[in-house]
Design a protein around this motif. Structure first.
Motif, short mmCIF file in Angstrom:
data_model
loop_
_atom_site.label_atom_id
_atom_site.label_comp_id
_atom_site.label_asym_id
_atom_site.label_seq_id
_atom_site.Cartn_x
_atom_site.Cartn_y
_atom_site.Cartn_z
N ARG A 1 0.86 -1.18 0.00
CA ARG A 1 0.00 0.00 0.00
C ARG A 1 0.90 1.24 0.00
NH1 ARG A 1 -2.44 3.09 4.33
NH2 ARG A 1 -1.30 1.79 5.79
N GLY A 2 0.57 2.20 -0.81
CA GLY A 2 1.34 3.44 -0.87
C GLY A 2 0.88 4.40 0.22
N VAL A 3 1.83 4.95 0.96
CA VAL A 3 1.53 5.94 1.99
C VAL A 3 2.58 7.03 1.93
CG1 VAL A 3 0.42 4.27 3.53
CG2 VAL A 3 2.85 4.76 3.80
N CYS A 4 2.25 8.17 2.49
CA CYS A 4 3.24 9.24 2.58
C CYS A 4 4.20 8.92 3.73
CB CYS A 4 2.59 10.61 2.75
SG CYS A 4 1.70 10.80 4.28
N LEU A 5 5.34 9.56 3.74
CA LEU A 5 6.37 9.26 4.72
C LEU A 5 5.92 9.49 6.16
CD1 LEU A 5 9.22 8.21 4.97
CD2 LEU A 5 10.06 10.54 4.69
N SER A 6 5.08 10.50 6.39
CA SER A 6 4.62 10.77 7.75
C SER A 6 3.79 9.59 8.28
CB SER A 6 3.81 12.07 7.82
OG SER A 6 2.66 11.98 7.02
N GLU A 7 2.98 8.97 7.43
CA GLU A 7 2.21 7.80 7.87
C GLU A 7 3.13 6.61 8.12
OE1 GLU A 7 -1.42 4.88 6.45
OE2 GLU A 7 -1.21 6.82 5.49
N ALA A 8 4.09 6.41 7.25
CA ALA A 8 5.03 5.31 7.44
C ALA A 8 5.79 5.48 8.75
CB ALA A 8 6.01 5.25 6.27
N ALA A 9 6.17 6.71 9.10
CA ALA A 9 6.91 6.97 10.32
C ALA A 9 6.08 6.61 11.56
CB ALA A 9 7.35 8.43 10.38
N ARG A 10 4.79 6.82 11.50
CA ARG A 10 3.92 6.48 12.64
C ARG A 10 3.87 4.98 12.88
NH1 ARG A 10 0.76 10.75 10.50
NH2 ARG A 10 -0.58 9.29 9.40
N CYS A 11 4.15 4.21 11.86
CA CYS A 11 4.09 2.74 11.97
C CYS A 11 5.39 2.13 12.49
CB CYS A 11 3.78 2.13 10.61
SG CYS A 11 2.16 2.58 9.97
N LEU A 12 6.45 2.91 12.55
CA LEU A 12 7.73 2.40 13.02
C LEU A 12 7.77 2.34 14.54
CD1 LEU A 12 10.16 4.28 10.62
CD2 LEU A 12 9.48 1.88 10.51
N PRO A 13 8.49 1.35 15.08
CA PRO A 13 8.59 1.24 16.55
C PRO A 13 9.38 2.39 17.16
CG PRO A 13 9.86 -0.49 15.46
CD PRO A 13 9.19 0.30 14.40
#
Length: 65
Positions: free
Chosen positions: A53-65
């Motif tokens: 799924r494509g997401v912007c970097l800010s959303e990806a960062a929220r998913c990181l531990p």
């Protein structure tokens, strides 16, 4: 895990856009036509998005531990 695709403004410019002629030979991407670079980018993104799924970097960062 994720893949980050980062583009710079010059990645989306063509040598014919004006003022870029002096960079020819110094900026390797300008040796490839903009149309070909865009087609390659489209192919890459289509391949990646078939299995992710494509997401912007800010959303990806929220998913990181």
């Amino acid at each position: 895990s994720f893949v980050a695709v980062e583009l710079h403004a010059i990645d989306l410019l063509d040598v014919s856009d004006g003022g870029l002629g002096a960079l020819r030979g110094r900026q390797p991407g300008l040796e490839v036509s903009l149309a070909r670079r865009l087609a390659t980018l489209e192919t890459l993104l289509a391949h990646l998005l078939r299995s992710a799924r494509g997401v912007c970097l800010s959303e990806a960062a929220r998913c990181l531990p």
